[in-house]
Design a protein around this motif. Structure first.
Motif, short mmCIF file in Angstrom:
data_model
loop_
_atom_site.label_atom_id
_atom_site.label_comp_id
_atom_site.label_asym_id
_atom_site.label_seq_id
_atom_site.Cartn_x
_atom_site.Cartn_y
_atom_site.Cartn_z
N TYR A 18 0.87 -1.17 0.00
CA TYR A 18 0.00 0.00 0.00
C TYR A 18 0.91 1.23 0.00
N PRO A 212 -5.26 2.67 6.30
CA PRO A 212 -6.14 2.99 5.18
C PRO A 212 -7.56 2.46 5.32
N GLY A 240 -4.04 8.44 7.60
CA GLY A 240 -4.48 7.55 6.53
C GLY A 240 -5.97 7.61 6.27
N GLY A 241 -6.42 6.74 5.36
CA GLY A 241 -7.80 6.78 4.88
C GLY A 241 -8.83 6.60 5.97
#
Length: 730
Positions: A18, A212, A240-241
C-alpha cells in the motif's frame, strides 16, 4: 537509527505494498528527514505461511471431533501442507516458476473445500497457461489454510484485512478497546515480534501508522499499545484513509492511551510539524496541522499552523526502499484477467491528481478535502516520477490510484510516455465520460494502458442523474466499446440499494450489466450495496434523497450511517443473486438464463429491450467535423513512393504511402501534391514534437494549397489511416 518509523499494519494487499508510507517517505526525503518504513502485513503473512508457521498452527490444541469436515481433512493432511508451503510461497513470489508444472499436475497440492469450486481450467487458461493456472491453484491452497485458521485459530483473520468488523461503523470505542486490552491472538504474537525487531533496529523517536481501511485498525492499536508499554519515550501517530473519513469527530480519551496524535487529510505537513516537535522535545505550545491530541486532559483538535499544505509538484517521488519488494505474493482468486490485476503482479502506485476533477457524486465523501481539493500534476513531472521509480524498484508496472483520472491529463501522460520511448504497463480509475473516444483509447493503449476501472454504479439513467454521475447507460456502453476495441480491459463498480431505487430498477440494472458482458465490452465488475456516509451529499442532506438517518452518539468513528429508506425495500436480499450472476457473466457463461434464475424469490420481468446495448452502439460519429480536436500523427515508419498509373491511354502521377505498423503493413494512394502535404504533416507534427495542431488549423493549412479539406479528410485513404491509429483526433 532513524527519526521516524512509518508502518502499514496488517493487512492490505499480498501482491504490492500500500503506497501511503512510500508517499510520505518520498516527501520526507525532500526535507532531509530520516525515516524507515515497514509493511507489517506482508511480513506477518510470510512468517505465518512458512514451514514453521504452519507447523505451529497445526500444533495448536484442537478437538478433531468438534471441527468441520473440511478442517478435519486439512488437519489430516497437515504434513503435506508443511512439506509444500515454502515452495508454494516462493513460486507465488516469482522465484521458482518451474514449480508450475508440479502444481498443475493436480497431484502435488493437498486439496480441501476451495477446490470444489474450481473453474474450468482449460477454458480459463488453455493448454499452455501454466503460470496463471498454477497461481490460481496455489491461491485456492492458501485459501484452504486461511479457512482452517479462521475456524480454529483466529476468527478475525483475512488476507486483506484483520478484525475488520471492529472498525466498521464503530461509533463507540468500547468493543475495540476491550479487544485491544484483552489477550493477544496468535496473529498478534507474530505482529508484535516483528514490530519489536523493527523498533530495536530503527530506534525511532516517532512511529507513524498509516491506517487505510477498517481491517488495519485493530492491529494499529495493538502495535501502539505495545510501544506505549515497552517504549514509553516513543511518540505514536495515526493517519491515513480510515481516520480521514471515520475519526473526524473522535472524542473518547481512551484512544489517546495508544496514540499521541491523529492527523487528518494530506499527511505531509502534519508529519513534518510532528517531527519538528519531536526535535524540540514536544515544547509547548505545540504547532500542529489538522491534528487531534490530548491537551489539558481533553481531546483537542489543533490546526494552529499558518503553513500551507504542499503542492503535489513539491512532495517528491514515492520511495519504496526498506520494503520487501521481492517478497510480495501474486495470487489469482478467480480466472478473470481484469479481476486479477488487484492481486497479481507488483505495481508502483502513483496519482495523476489530488482529489476528484468531477467531485459531484452524491454517494461520495466529496465534502472532505482529499476529494474536494482537485490539483493535477503535470505530465512531465508524473513521467519523471515514473522513470525514477523504474530505476529504484526495477518495476515497470504502474497503478494510478486516482479518485478518477482526468482524461486530458491521461492523454498528455500517454504522449509523454511515447515521446520518451518508455515501455511501461499501467492502469487506473476513470469516469465513463464521452471524452474517452475511440482515438483516445487507442493512444492510451499504445502508451501501455492495459485496463481501467470505473463506476457504472446503478445502470439506470434516472438513478445516474440522481447520483449526479454525469453519465448515461448509452454513454457507458460506447466508452466501454471504445476501450475494448483498443484492447483495454474494463472493470465496473456496481451499486444496488441506492435511495428510492425500486425492485424494477434493480432488475433492469442487472439486465443492462448482462448485456454489457454479453456484448464483450465489459470484462469484470463488483456489486456492493449502497452505504450512506456522513460526509456525502446523501448523508449531509438525507431528506432530499428520501432517507431518514438513525442518529447515534459519536465518540469514536463516524462514517457509515444507518438509515431507513422510504421505499421500505430490503435490498440486501438481492446480494447473493447479483453476485452469483456476475460471477457467471465474468466467466462468459449463462447469458441465456432468465434473470429469475439467479434469485430464490419472485422478481419482476425486466423492462429493458434485449438489444438495448447493441442498438446503443450502432450510432456512429466518424464523420463529424470537430474543429477543436487535437490531431496527432503517430506513424514513424512511413515510406512514400512516386508512381505513374496507366489507365486507358491516360497516365497520371500518384504517390503510394506505406506505413509499417507493428502487426501489419498499410498502403494508401494519394495525388502526389496531397501526399507531399501529408508527409510534411507527419514530419512537422511527429510524436516527438510538442506541437499538436487542431483540425481547424490543419484545414486552414491544407486549403492554402488545395480545396475542400473535408472531402480529403473523410476520404477512404485517410479513413484507413485513422482506423489503424496512424492519425488520431483527440
Amino acid at each position: 537509527m532513524k527519526d521516524l518509523l512509518l508502518i502499514t499494519p496488517p493487512f492490505t494487499q499480498l501482491n504490492t505494498p500500500y503506497p501511503a508510507t512510500a508517499y510520505i517517505k518520498g516527501f520526507l526525503n525532500t526535507k532531509n528527514i530520516s525515516s524507515h518504513q515497514a509493511d507489517l502485513g506482508i511480513e506477518v503473512i510470510l512468517e505465518l505461511f512458512s514451514r514453521d508457521g504452519i507447523r505451529e498452527i497445526f500444533n495448536k490444541e484442537i478437538n478433531i471431533l468438534n471441527i468441520s469436515e473440511n478442517s478435519q481433512r486439512i488437519f489430516t493432511l497437515r504434513d503435506e501442507y508443511i512439506k509444500t508451503i515454502d515452495q508454494v510461497i516462493c513460486f507465488l513470489q516469482g522465484k521458482i516458476p518451474t514449480l508450475a508444472r508440479q502444481i498443475c499436475s493436480m497431484n502435488f497440492l493437498p486439496e480441501a473445500s476451495r477446490f470444489n469450486q474450481l473453474d474450468d481450467m482449460e477454458f480459463a487458461f488453455g493448454n499452455m497457461g501454466l503460470q496463471d493456472k498454477a497461481k490460481h491453484l496455489a491461491t485456492l491452497y492458501l485459501e484452504d489454510l486461511s479457512d482452517y485458521i479462521v475456524e480454529n485459530i483466529d476468527p478475525d483473520f483475512g488476507f486483506s484485512r484483520y478484525a475488520e468488523r471492529l472498525g466498521k461503523s464503530a461509533n463507540s470505542f468500547d468493543e475495540l478497546y476491550s479487544k485491544i486490552t484483552g489477550n493477544k491472538t496468535f496473529i498478534d504474537e507474530i505482529t508484535l515480534k516483528i514490530l519489536h525487531e523493527k523498533l530495536e533496529s530503527v530506534q525511532p523517536k516517532l512511529v507513524c501508522f498509516s491506517v487505510p481501511f477498517p481491517g488495519n485498525l485493530y492491529s494499529a492499536f495493538r502495535c501502539a499499545k505495545f510501544i506505549k508499554e515497552n517504549y514509553p519515550h516513543i511518540k505514536t501517530a495515526m493517519g491515513g484513509g480510515f481516520p480521514n473519513t471515520e475519526l473526524r469527530e473522535v472524542k473518547d480519551k481512551r484512544v489517546f492511551e495508544f496514540f499521541d496524535f491523529i492527523t487528518l487529510d494530506d499527511g505531509e505537513l502534519p508529519i513534518e510539524l510532528l517531527y519538528q516537535n519531536t526535535i524540540n522535545k514536544w515544547a509547548e505550545p505545540v504547532e500542529a496541522k489538522r491534528t487531534f491530541l490530548i491537551e489539558n486532559g481533553e481531546v483537542t483538535y489543533k490546526n494552529n499552523s499558518s503553513s500551507h499544505d504542499y503542492k503535489q509538484a513539491d512532495i517528491g517521488t514515492p520511495d519504496y526502499s526498506d520494503l520487501l519488494l521481492d517478497k510480495y505474493i501474486s495470487v489469482i482468486e478467480i480466472a478473470n484477467p481484469m479481476h486479477s490485476l488487484w492481486s497479481d503482479g507488483r505495481w508502483n502506485k502513483l496519482t495523476m491528481a489530488h482529489g476528484c476533477y468531477w467531485g459531484k457524486c452524491t454517494f461520495c465523501d466529496i465534502s472532505l478535502d482529499y476529494i474536494k481539493i482537485y490539483e493535477p500534476i503535470s505530465a512531465k513531472i508524473l513521467v519523471d516520477r515514473m522513470e525514477e521509480l523504474i530505476r529504484t524498484t526495477g518495476e515497470t508496472g504502474f497503478h494510478f490510484v486516482d479518485e478518477a483520472a482526468p482524461p486530458a491529463l491521461m492523454r498528455e501522460v500517454a504522449l509523454e510516455i511515447l515521446r520518451r520511448n518508455l515501455v511501461v504497463t499501467w492502469w487506473t480509475n476513470i469516469r465513463f465520460e464521452k471524452s474517452f473516444t475511440r482515438d483516445l483509447c487507442f493512444l492510451l493503449k499504445l502508451s501501455g494502458c492495459v485496463a481501467v476501472s470505473g463506476g457504472l454504479e446503478v445502470a439506470s439513467d434516472r438513478l445516474l442523474k440522481l447520483i449526479d454521475k454525469g453519465i448515461s447507460v448509452d454513454q457507458v456502453a460506447k466508452v466501454t466499446r471504445n476501450f475494448t476495441e483498443a484492447g483495454i480491459m474494463i472493470h465496473a463498480y456496481l451499486m444496488y440499494g441506492y435511495p428510492t431505487q425500486t425492485v424494477q430498477e434493480t432488475v433492469d440494472s442487472l439486465e443492462m450489466v448482462r448485456q454489457l458482458f454479453e456484448m464483450g465490452i465489459l470484462q469484470s465488475g463488483f456489486w456492493h450495496q449502497f452505504a450512506m456516509t456522513a460526509h456525502s451529499p446523501v448523508g449531509l442532506n438525507p431528506e432530499e434523497f428520501g432517507v431518514t438517518p438513525i442518529k447515534q452518539e459519536i465518540l469514536f468513528a463516524n462514517n457509515d450511517v444507518d438509515f431507513t429508506d422510504r421505499t421500505g425495500i430490503d435490498h440486501s436480499k438481492f446480494s447473493f443473486g447479483l453476485k452469483k450472476s456476475l460471477f457467471n457473466y465474468m466467466h462468459g457463461i449463462n447469458f441465456e438464463l432468465p434473470l429469475q434464475e439467479w434469485f430464490d424469490f419472485k422478481i419482476p420481468r425486466t423492462t429493458i429491450h434485449p438489444d438495448y446495448i447493441h442498438d446503443a452502439l450502432l450510432e456512429n460519429d466518424d464523420f463529424n467535423f470537430k474543429g477543436n480536436s487535437k490531431i496527432i500523427f503517430l506513424a514513424k515508419n512511413v515510406i512514400s513512393e512516386n508512381r505513374i498509373k496507366n489507365k486507358k491511354m491516360y497516365n497520371y502521377a500518384y504517390t503510394k504511402i506505406t506505413v509499417h505498423l507493428k502487426t501489419n503493413i498499410l498502403s494508401i494512394d494519394l495525388d502526389t501534391p496531397q501526399a507531399e502535404w501529408l508527409m510534411k504533416m507527419f514530419s512537422e507534427y511527429s510524436i516527438e514534437s510538442m506541437k499538436k495542431p487542431t483540425l481547424q488549423q490543419l484545414k486552414l493549412n491544407f486549403e492554402e494549397s488545395f480545396e475542400d479539406f473535408e472531402l480529403f479528410w473523410f476520404s477512404k485513404p485517410i479513413q484507413q489511416l485513422k482506423e489503424n491509429g496512424v492519425i488520431l483526433s483527440l
